[in-house]
Design a protein around this motif. Sequence first.
Motif, PDB file in Angstrom:
ATOM      1  N   GLN A 174      39.451  36.503  34.679  1.00  0.00           N
ATOM      2  CA  GLN A 174      40.605  36.637  35.561  1.00  0.00           C
ATOM      3  C   GLN A 174      41.563  35.476  35.324  1.00  0.00           C
ATOM      4  OE1 GLN A 174      39.891  39.460  37.268  1.00  0.00           O
ATOM      5  NE2 GLN A 174      41.933  39.613  38.115  1.00  0.00           N
ATOM      6  N   ILE A 175      42.840  35.763  35.033  1.00  0.00           N
ATOM      7  CA  ILE A 175      43.835  34.718  34.802  1.00  0.00           C
ATOM      8  C   ILE A 175      45.014  34.839  35.755  1.00  0.00           C
ATOM      9  CG2 ILE A 175      43.221  34.236  32.415  1.00  0.00           C
ATOM     10  CD1 ILE A 175      45.475  36.089  31.528  1.00  0.00           C
ATOM     11  N   GLY A 176      44.913  35.704  36.684  1.00  0.00           N
ATOM     12  CA  GLY A 176      45.938  35.913  37.692  1.00  0.00           C
ATOM     13  C   GLY A 176      45.354  36.815  38.754  1.00  0.00           C
ATOM     14  N   GLU A 177      46.196  37.254  39.660  1.00  0.00           N
ATOM     15  CA  GLU A 177      45.681  38.114  40.722  1.00  0.00           C
ATOM     16  C   GLU A 177      45.057  39.382  40.163  1.00  0.00           C
ATOM     17  OE1 GLU A 177      47.383  40.326  44.658  1.00  0.00           O
ATOM     18  OE2 GLU A 177      48.108  38.292  44.214  1.00  0.00           O
ATOM     19  N   LEU A 222      40.705  39.515  22.359  1.00  0.00           N
ATOM     20  CA  LEU A 222      40.050  40.780  22.057  1.00  0.00           C
ATOM     21  C   LEU A 222      40.556  41.902  22.948  1.00  0.00           C
ATOM     22  CD1 LEU A 222      36.450  39.313  21.735  1.00  0.00           C
ATOM     23  CD2 LEU A 222      38.065  39.824  19.881  1.00  0.00           C
ATOM     24  N   ALA A 223      40.943  41.532  24.165  1.00  0.00           N
ATOM     25  CA  ALA A 223      41.483  42.506  25.106  1.00  0.00           C
ATOM     26  C   ALA A 223      42.196  41.738  26.207  1.00  0.00           C
ATOM     27  CB  ALA A 223      40.370  43.369  25.698  1.00  0.00           C
ATOM     28  N   ALA A 224      43.177  42.397  26.813  1.00  0.00           N
ATOM     29  CA  ALA A 224      43.903  41.800  27.935  1.00  0.00           C
ATOM     30  C   ALA A 224      44.467  42.933  28.774  1.00  0.00           C
ATOM     31  CB  ALA A 224      45.018  40.886  27.443  1.00  0.00           C
ATOM     32  N   GLY A 225      44.639  42.663  30.034  1.00  0.00           N
ATOM     33  CA  GLY A 225      45.187  43.681  30.901  1.00  0.00           C
ATOM     34  C   GLY A 225      45.663  43.100  32.207  1.00  0.00           C
ATOM     35  N   ASP A 226      46.223  44.000  33.012  1.00  0.00           N
ATOM     36  CA  ASP A 226      46.749  43.614  34.317  1.00  0.00           C
ATOM     37  C   ASP A 226      46.272  44.616  35.360  1.00  0.00           C
ATOM     38  OD1 ASP A 226      48.174  42.086  36.118  1.00  0.00           O
ATOM     39  OD2 ASP A 226      50.079  43.094  35.736  1.00  0.00           O
ATOM     40  N   ASP A 227      45.054  45.113  35.158  1.00  0.00           N
ATOM     41  CA  ASP A 227      44.526  46.140  36.047  1.00  0.00           C
ATOM     42  C   ASP A 227      43.279  45.683  36.797  1.00  0.00           C
ATOM     43  OD1 ASP A 227      43.139  46.058  33.668  1.00  0.00           O
ATOM     44  OD2 ASP A 227      43.137  48.216  33.337  1.00  0.00           O
ATOM     45  N   GLY A 228      43.172  44.377  37.034  1.00  0.00           N
ATOM     46  CA  GLY A 228      42.116  43.841  37.883  1.00  0.00           C
ATOM     47  C   GLY A 228      40.742  43.862  37.250  1.00  0.00           C
ATOM     48  N   ILE A 229      39.773  43.587  38.105  1.00  0.00           N
ATOM     49  CA  ILE A 229      38.385  43.474  37.654  1.00  0.00           C
ATOM     50  C   ILE A 229      37.872  44.796  37.076  1.00  0.00           C
ATOM     51  CG2 ILE A 229      37.358  43.964  39.918  1.00  0.00           C
ATOM     52  CD1 ILE A 229      36.080  41.354  37.409  1.00  0.00           C
ATOM     53  N   GLU A 230      38.368  45.905  37.600  1.00  0.00           N
ATOM     54  CA  GLU A 230      37.932  47.202  37.082  1.00  0.00           C
ATOM     55  C   GLU A 230      38.324  47.365  35.618  1.00  0.00           C
ATOM     56  OE1 GLU A 230      39.941  46.974  39.862  1.00  0.00           O
ATOM     57  OE2 GLU A 230      38.369  47.192  41.368  1.00  0.00           O
TER      58      GLU A 230
END
Length: 138
Positions: free
Chosen positions: A41-44, A58-66
């Motif tokens: 986690q690097i943000g909310e 390898l991967a990144a996203g903005d869709d939370g822990i799920e």
Amino acid sequence: MSDLKTYIQNVLEANHADNEKIDERIAQLENDGYRIVDGGQIGETAWDIVDWRTNEILAAGDDGIEGFEAAGQELDPDDKWIHYDRVLEDVELTEIDTELPEGLAAAVEDWALSGNIEEIAGFIGWTAEKVERYQDAR
């Protein structure tokens, strides 16, 4: 003052020994086919998964822990990735005895491990090269 110099030397020596233990554990895991990853986690809601050795994202996203968990399962179906934090949990880190108050000891440790190399070397009587090698942060 010599007790403080000795304490700083002990902090650096413990850090160096702990880094060697961490390196040995990582080598063992990699020899067993595991990949060491970092991130999380690097943000909310933002997250990333990073190869610890190469810093490749390898991967990144903005869709939370799920989203983080789904990406991990998709990219590592054989469960052969180990987070760097878990490696640290596997290694018994060196305890340093001191009579310094806890807050002061923490401040001295922070300075010893990330302060000005030349200043530290001059204070404890080591070469700058040795301080730099023993300060090495992972």
